[in-house]
Design a protein around this motif. Sequence first.
Motif, PDB file in Angstrom:
ATOM      1  N   THR A 179      25.299 -24.208  24.111  1.00 27.90           N
ATOM      2  CA  THR A 179      26.648 -24.477  23.628  1.00 27.90           C
ATOM      3  C   THR A 179      27.546 -23.263  23.775  1.00 27.90           C
ATOM      4  O   THR A 179      28.750 -23.375  23.702  1.00 27.90           O
ATOM      5  CB  THR A 179      26.599 -24.899  22.149  1.00 27.90           C
ATOM      6  N   THR A 180      26.982 -22.086  23.965  1.00 25.01           N
ATOM      7  CA  THR A 180      27.778 -20.879  24.149  1.00 25.01           C
ATOM      8  C   THR A 180      27.370 -20.185  25.437  1.00 25.01           C
ATOM      9  O   THR A 180      26.240 -20.292  25.891  1.00 25.01           O
ATOM     10  CB  THR A 180      27.587 -19.911  22.963  1.00 25.01           C
ATOM     11  N   LYS A 181      28.304 -19.448  26.019  1.00 25.45           N
ATOM     12  CA  LYS A 181      28.017 -18.711  27.238  1.00 25.45           C
ATOM     13  C   LYS A 181      27.186 -17.476  26.915  1.00 25.45           C
ATOM     14  O   LYS A 181      27.458 -16.778  25.944  1.00 25.45           O
ATOM     15  CB  LYS A 181      29.325 -18.269  27.890  1.00 25.45           C
ATOM     16  N   PRO A 182      26.194 -17.158  27.742  1.00 29.59           N
ATOM     17  CA  PRO A 182      25.511 -15.871  27.594  1.00 29.59           C
ATOM     18  C   PRO A 182      26.522 -14.736  27.785  1.00 29.59           C
ATOM     19  O   PRO A 182      27.359 -14.782  28.690  1.00 29.59           O
ATOM     20  CB  PRO A 182      24.471 -15.887  28.711  1.00 29.59           C
ATOM     21  N   GLN A 183      26.442 -13.748  26.916  1.00 30.54           N
ATOM     22  CA  GLN A 183      27.395 -12.639  26.944  1.00 30.54           C
ATOM     23  C   GLN A 183      26.717 -11.402  27.534  1.00 30.54           C
ATOM     24  O   GLN A 183      25.707 -10.933  27.013  1.00 30.54           O
ATOM     25  CB  GLN A 183      27.912 -12.365  25.531  1.00 30.54           C
ATOM     26  N   VAL A 184      27.283 -10.895  28.608  1.00 36.94           N
ATOM     27  CA  VAL A 184      26.685  -9.805  29.366  1.00 36.94           C
ATOM     28  C   VAL A 184      27.581  -8.576  29.271  1.00 36.94           C
ATOM     29  O   VAL A 184      28.794  -8.663  29.486  1.00 36.94           O
ATOM     30  CB  VAL A 184      26.496 -10.214  30.840  1.00 36.94           C
ATOM     31  N   ALA A 185      26.982  -7.426  28.961  1.00 36.21           N
ATOM     32  CA  ALA A 185      27.744  -6.195  28.799  1.00 36.21           C
ATOM     33  C   ALA A 185      28.072  -5.557  30.138  1.00 36.21           C
ATOM     34  O   ALA A 185      27.285  -5.611  31.082  1.00 36.21           O
ATOM     35  CB  ALA A 185      26.969  -5.202  27.934  1.00 36.21           C
ATOM     36  N   LEU A 213      28.971 -17.155  32.599  1.00 33.61           N
ATOM     37  CA  LEU A 213      28.743 -16.004  31.733  1.00 33.61           C
ATOM     38  C   LEU A 213      30.048 -15.455  31.188  1.00 33.61           C
ATOM     39  O   LEU A 213      31.100 -15.576  31.810  1.00 33.61           O
ATOM     40  CB  LEU A 213      28.024 -14.889  32.507  1.00 33.61           C
ATOM     41  N   GLU A 214      29.945 -14.832  30.035  1.00 33.50           N
ATOM     42  CA  GLU A 214      31.076 -14.076  29.495  1.00 33.50           C
ATOM     43  C   GLU A 214      30.745 -12.592  29.634  1.00 33.50           C
ATOM     44  O   GLU A 214      29.666 -12.152  29.223  1.00 33.50           O
ATOM     45  CB  GLU A 214      31.302 -14.417  28.024  1.00 33.50           C
ATOM     46  N   PHE A 215      31.658 -11.825  30.216  1.00 40.80           N
ATOM     47  CA  PHE A 215      31.430 -10.404  30.445  1.00 40.80           C
ATOM     48  C   PHE A 215      32.191  -9.607  29.393  1.00 40.80           C
ATOM     49  O   PHE A 215      33.404  -9.755  29.246  1.00 40.80           O
ATOM     50  CB  PHE A 215      31.849 -10.013  31.858  1.00 40.80           C
ATOM     51  N   VAL A 216      31.462  -8.769  28.679  1.00 38.42           N
ATOM     52  CA  VAL A 216      32.024  -8.003  27.570  1.00 38.42           C
ATOM     53  C   VAL A 216      32.069  -6.529  27.966  1.00 38.42           C
ATOM     54  O   VAL A 216      31.036  -5.914  28.219  1.00 38.42           O
ATOM     55  CB  VAL A 216      31.178  -8.180  26.289  1.00 38.42           C
ATOM     56  N   THR A 217      33.255  -5.965  28.026  1.00 39.87           N
ATOM     57  CA  THR A 217      33.419  -4.568  28.415  1.00 39.87           C
ATOM     58  C   THR A 217      33.324  -3.667  27.194  1.00 39.87           C
ATOM     59  O   THR A 217      33.991  -3.908  26.182  1.00 39.87           O
ATOM     60  CB  THR A 217      34.771  -4.348  29.106  1.00 39.87           C
ATOM     61  N   THR A 218      32.479  -2.644  27.276  1.00 38.93           N
ATOM     62  CA  THR A 218      32.351  -1.666  26.202  1.00 38.93           C
ATOM     63  C   THR A 218      32.633  -0.277  26.760  1.00 38.93           C
ATOM     64  O   THR A 218      32.408  -0.019  27.941  1.00 38.93           O
ATOM     65  CB  THR A 218      30.935  -1.684  25.581  1.00 38.93           C
ATOM     66  N   SER A 220      26.521  -1.546  18.630  1.00 40.56           N
ATOM     67  CA  SER A 220      27.120  -2.244  17.499  1.00 40.56           C
ATOM     68  C   SER A 220      27.477  -3.680  17.864  1.00 40.56           C
ATOM     69  O   SER A 220      27.231  -4.616  17.090  1.00 40.56           O
ATOM     70  CB  SER A 220      28.371  -1.495  17.024  1.00 40.56           C
ATOM     71  N   VAL A 221      28.057  -3.855  19.050  1.00 39.38           N
ATOM     72  CA  VAL A 221      28.420  -5.201  19.494  1.00 39.38           C
ATOM     73  C   VAL A 221      27.168  -6.057  19.656  1.00 39.38           C
ATOM     74  O   VAL A 221      27.145  -7.232  19.262  1.00 39.38           O
ATOM     75  CB  VAL A 221      29.222  -5.138  20.805  1.00 39.38           C
ATOM     76  N   TYR A 222      26.104  -5.482  20.233  1.00 40.12           N
ATOM     77  CA  TYR A 222      24.867  -6.233  20.393  1.00 40.12           C
ATOM     78  C   TYR A 222      24.298  -6.638  19.033  1.00 40.12           C
ATOM     79  O   TYR A 222      23.912  -7.806  18.831  1.00 40.12           O
ATOM     80  CB  TYR A 222      23.819  -5.421  21.162  1.00 40.12           C
ATOM     81  N   ASN A 223      24.240  -5.712  18.106  1.00 42.17           N
ATOM     82  CA  ASN A 223      23.662  -5.998  16.794  1.00 42.17           C
ATOM     83  C   ASN A 223      24.436  -7.066  16.039  1.00 42.17           C
ATOM     84  O   ASN A 223      23.869  -7.787  15.219  1.00 42.17           O
ATOM     85  CB  ASN A 223      23.587  -4.713  15.964  1.00 42.17           C
ATOM     86  N   GLU A 224      25.732  -7.169  16.331  1.00 43.39           N
ATOM     87  CA  GLU A 224      26.572  -8.168  15.666  1.00 43.39           C
ATOM     88  C   GLU A 224      26.602  -9.493  16.421  1.00 43.39           C
ATOM     89  O   GLU A 224      27.299 -10.423  16.019  1.00 43.39           O
ATOM     90  CB  GLU A 224      27.994  -7.617  15.517  1.00 43.39           C
ATOM     91  N   GLY A 225      25.843  -9.595  17.539  1.00 42.91           N
ATOM     92  CA  GLY A 225      25.751 -10.844  18.276  1.00 42.91           C
ATOM     93  C   GLY A 225      26.795 -11.031  19.348  1.00 42.91           C
ATOM     94  O   GLY A 225      26.894 -12.120  19.937  1.00 42.91           O
ATOM     95  N   GLY A 226      27.581  -9.984  19.656  1.00 44.39           N
ATOM     96  CA  GLY A 226      28.639 -10.114  20.649  1.00 44.39           C
ATOM     97  C   GLY A 226      28.174  -9.912  22.074  1.00 44.39           C
ATOM     98  O   GLY A 226      28.947 -10.114  23.015  1.00 44.39           O
ATOM     99  N   ILE A 227      26.921  -9.483  22.264  1.00 43.21           N
ATOM    100  CA  ILE A 227      26.323  -9.292  23.586  1.00 43.21           C
ATOM    101  C   ILE A 227      24.898  -9.827  23.535  1.00 43.21           C
ATOM    102  O   ILE A 227      24.200  -9.629  22.543  1.00 43.21           O
ATOM    103  CB  ILE A 227      26.294  -7.796  23.984  1.00 43.21           C
ATOM    104  N   ASP A 228      24.469 -10.478  24.593  1.00 43.75           N
ATOM    105  CA  ASP A 228      23.099 -10.974  24.674  1.00 43.75           C
ATOM    106  C   ASP A 228      22.244 -10.185  25.653  1.00 43.75           C
ATOM    107  O   ASP A 228      21.018 -10.173  25.538  1.00 43.75           O
ATOM    108  CB  ASP A 228      23.097 -12.449  25.116  1.00 43.75           C
TER     109      ASP A 228
END
Length: 304
Positions: A7-13, A39-44, A68-76
């Motif tokens: 139901t959600t896109k995998p989030q890749v850093a 995929l959703e791409f998350v820039t850190t 921090s983003v990973y621990n909060e579930g914002g990156i897979d």
Amino acid sequence: MAIQEATTKPQVAIMNAVHDLPVLVARDKGYYKDEGLDLEFVTTPGMAQVTTSHFVKFDSVFDRPLDSVYNEGGIDQYRMCEWGIMKRAVEARSQGLRERKIVALGASMSMFAVVVARDSKIYEPEMLKDKPIAVTPNNGSEFTTLKMMEGFLEPAHVKRTNIGSMLKRLEAVRDGKVAAASVMEPWISVAQKWGMRILIESHSTRSEAAGDDLDGKTLAKMFRAQARAVDLIEKDPSPFIHYFVRETGGLLEPSELQTWRLLHAAPQPYTRERFDDTYNWTVKWNMTVPGATYENTVDNRAWQ
């Protein structure tokens, strides 16, 4: 009609180009979509970027932006230097944080270098005895510095210091505030442009990490897309230089990036022998806690 499996896109850093070039190329060339991935791409922020204002600490890795983003579930799923992934995979469990496993030996093996000023009286690695080298603590620049220096000096005499981003390290070397700095591309090329001398350099392998909820089939597709990007990069990296040049904020022209230092290969399973060697080395340098096992740290589910 195809049924969406999640139901959600995998989030890749995405962080530094030297870690993530195959991911960037696979994204921009549509290779992930060719694998049926959305995929959703998350820039850190990363220490290679001229714009970064983050100042990391020696005592903890888990308060850094990506972690921090990973621990909060914002990156897979993400990647960084092999030892950094090892530390995080081992210690997340012991600290009660969101778990992650080593799921592949990564695609990027680009160089790190220890550089000194043009007029430095240091001509060989052992002359850095007890002289602080500017690094990012608990990240690739520190680990690769230890890897390079341990052949020349006893551990007690390999000193590291934390000055900040790659740019700040080079400025500190230039201004005589520190004897040497450990940097990766594009900052090795910047150092050379500034007339600095390379004292020693080495390839540095990355690893891939993922949470337990990202299934093996999805990871396999992601790694196939990366492998396809690697084939393209290895044939000719010049179309992708802009990813690196952008990180310097105009300090480097495309023609000035030393592309021969870039090295990539398809992601591979992380073997038990490699785990034993890398983990024991990391424990030897007091970089992570003892007691981890291959079974609770590594999961090659993309190949199962």
